[in-house]
Each structure stands twice: as C-alpha cells, then as structure tokens.
Design an enzyme around this catalytic site. Sequence first.
Site, PDB file in Angstrom:
ATOM      1  N   GLU A  76      95.948  26.142 -68.868  1.00 23.68           N
ATOM      2  CA  GLU A  76      95.658  24.732 -69.095  1.00 23.68           C
ATOM      3  C   GLU A  76      96.973  23.953 -69.128  1.00 23.68           C
ATOM      4  O   GLU A  76      97.944  24.378 -69.768  1.00 23.68           O
ATOM      5  CB  GLU A  76      94.925  24.590 -70.424  1.00 23.68           C
TER       6      GLU A  76
ATOM      7  N   ASP B 213     108.308  33.938 -81.281  1.00 24.01           N
ATOM      8  CA  ASP B 213     109.488  33.491 -80.517  1.00 24.01           C
ATOM      9  C   ASP B 213     109.577  31.968 -80.595  1.00 24.01           C
ATOM     10  O   ASP B 213     109.651  31.285 -79.584  1.00 24.01           O
ATOM     11  CB  ASP B 213     109.370  33.964 -79.069  1.00 24.01           C
TER      12      ASP B 213
END
Length: 288
Positions: free
Chosen positions: A90, A195
């Site tokens: 998306e 991360d």
Amino acid sequence: MTKLLQPLFGQEVQVKTSTPASGGCINQTSILELSNGERVFLKQNSLPAPSFFAVESRGLQLLGQTHNGPRIPKPLALQDSPKPTFLILEYIEEASPDPDFPVQFARSMAMLHRTTQKSFGLDHDNFIGSTPQKNDQKANGVHFFRDQRLRYQQELARKTGNLPDSVDKKLDILCDQLEKFLDISGEKPALLHGDLWSGNYFPDRKQIPCIFDPAIYFGLREADLAMTELFGGLPQNFYDAYNEAFPLNPGYEERKDLYNLYHLLNHLNLFGGSYLGSVVKVVNRYIG
C-alpha cells in the site's frame, strides 16, 4: 506483476508510470501509478536472501494487527521466487510532522508495545537490514538479547575480521555481566518494530504515525526507544509522552546504549571499521 494486482482491484490494471523513491539502500524502491488511478509502493531485489520479502510481509501483517498502534502499509502482492523478487505495498503519502506528531507517535508505539506473548523472540527468523536476525525464543529477555542479538553479531564480526581481540574479550565480559546492567523487572515480551531509526517512520497526510521496513520480534521495549536515539532522536515530548502512556523502569538513560550496541555491531558487520570506534565507546562505558 500486474497480474498479481488485478484481483486486488477487481479489474485489469497496467503500470502507467514508475517513479524512483528515496531510501532504498538495500532494495530498489519506486512508486507505481496504475491505469486505474491507484498508486502502490514497489520494493524489488535482484539478489535477495531466501524468503527476504516473505518475512517482511509477515512482519508487516503482525504489526498491523495492533489496536490503536501505528499505521502499517498493507502488503498487496509478493513474488519471492524466481528472481528478481519484489514486494508491493500500500502506498502511504508522507507529510511533514506537525508539532503534536511526536506525542501521537509515542502513544501509538506504547500501544504496539503492549502486544505480548509468552516468550522473547519470534516463531521465525528474519532480517535486520540485509543481516539475518535470529529469533530463537527464550523465557528470559536479557538472555535473549545477549544470545540472539549481541553474541550473534559478535560472532559475525569475528568472521569478518572487524573485531580486534581486545574488544572481543571485553564484549565477552559485558555479555557475561549483562544482567547487572539491564533492569527488566516486570517487563513482558513486547512486539517491537526492531529497526526504528528516523528513516522508518513518518506521519501520513492526517498526521497518523506510520512505521515500515520492520525487523520485528518480541523483545525488551526499551530497544525500540533506544534505536530512535541512535541516529538523531525525536523531540523530548515523544519520550515524555511514551513514559506517561507506558512507564519505563527507572534508569533507561543508563541502559539505552546497550540496546544500540546491537545496531552498532550490525553496522560494523555491514559497513566495516568506521563503526568500530562507536562499538568500543559503548563497551568501554560498561566494561572499562
């Protein structure tokens, strides 16, 4: 590629334009405009590790299950073989952050971190950047971080020859004494992005916090917060709002460098000796 997209839109689609996107240091990234007017985000890699995009897709799906957590781009289509491989997501348009964005971001991360399971780790391994990330599950969060994070990267650094013996020995001592430095009293395994540097989050056009490019696992939630500080940091109101929504144990400031040692060792393994000084500084802080 377009054949994989047609079931999503219920009609035949073609790629009208492809615009390179920034931030693709491991993969090639681009924004595709389709013939039906929709836009999607493409990540592709000609020489990926096995299941590279499959585990990323799986991680995004797990993050997306959190109620009131950050917005997660939905995986739309995946080709994990043959090469080249790609992942279509998306498309979320980035906006400039409003002054209140850090507070909203903090609250959404607190909700994400309340997602838990019995063990630290994950039921599958994945990647931190292009480095394999081991997620063997353990009952003790410090033992998980020691063995699956620090010691794993330490072993990789030995193999690359980037770790001098003197630093290696101090890392051994630090790992042996890790429980002395990490207070995890009352901490449950928290679902982490894994991360969370500044290139992996932004507000959408409605100022909803979005996170992407994950390296997920269930770990100690301070690790996500520490990562936000490694390459820059967020305004203080982010950390204040997080601590109000989901209070940390006292002493986070004294612990955060230990969590970031994992990422510094990973950068040492990926990019070489320019990160050795940062590794040594952290190790010497705890093991003089």
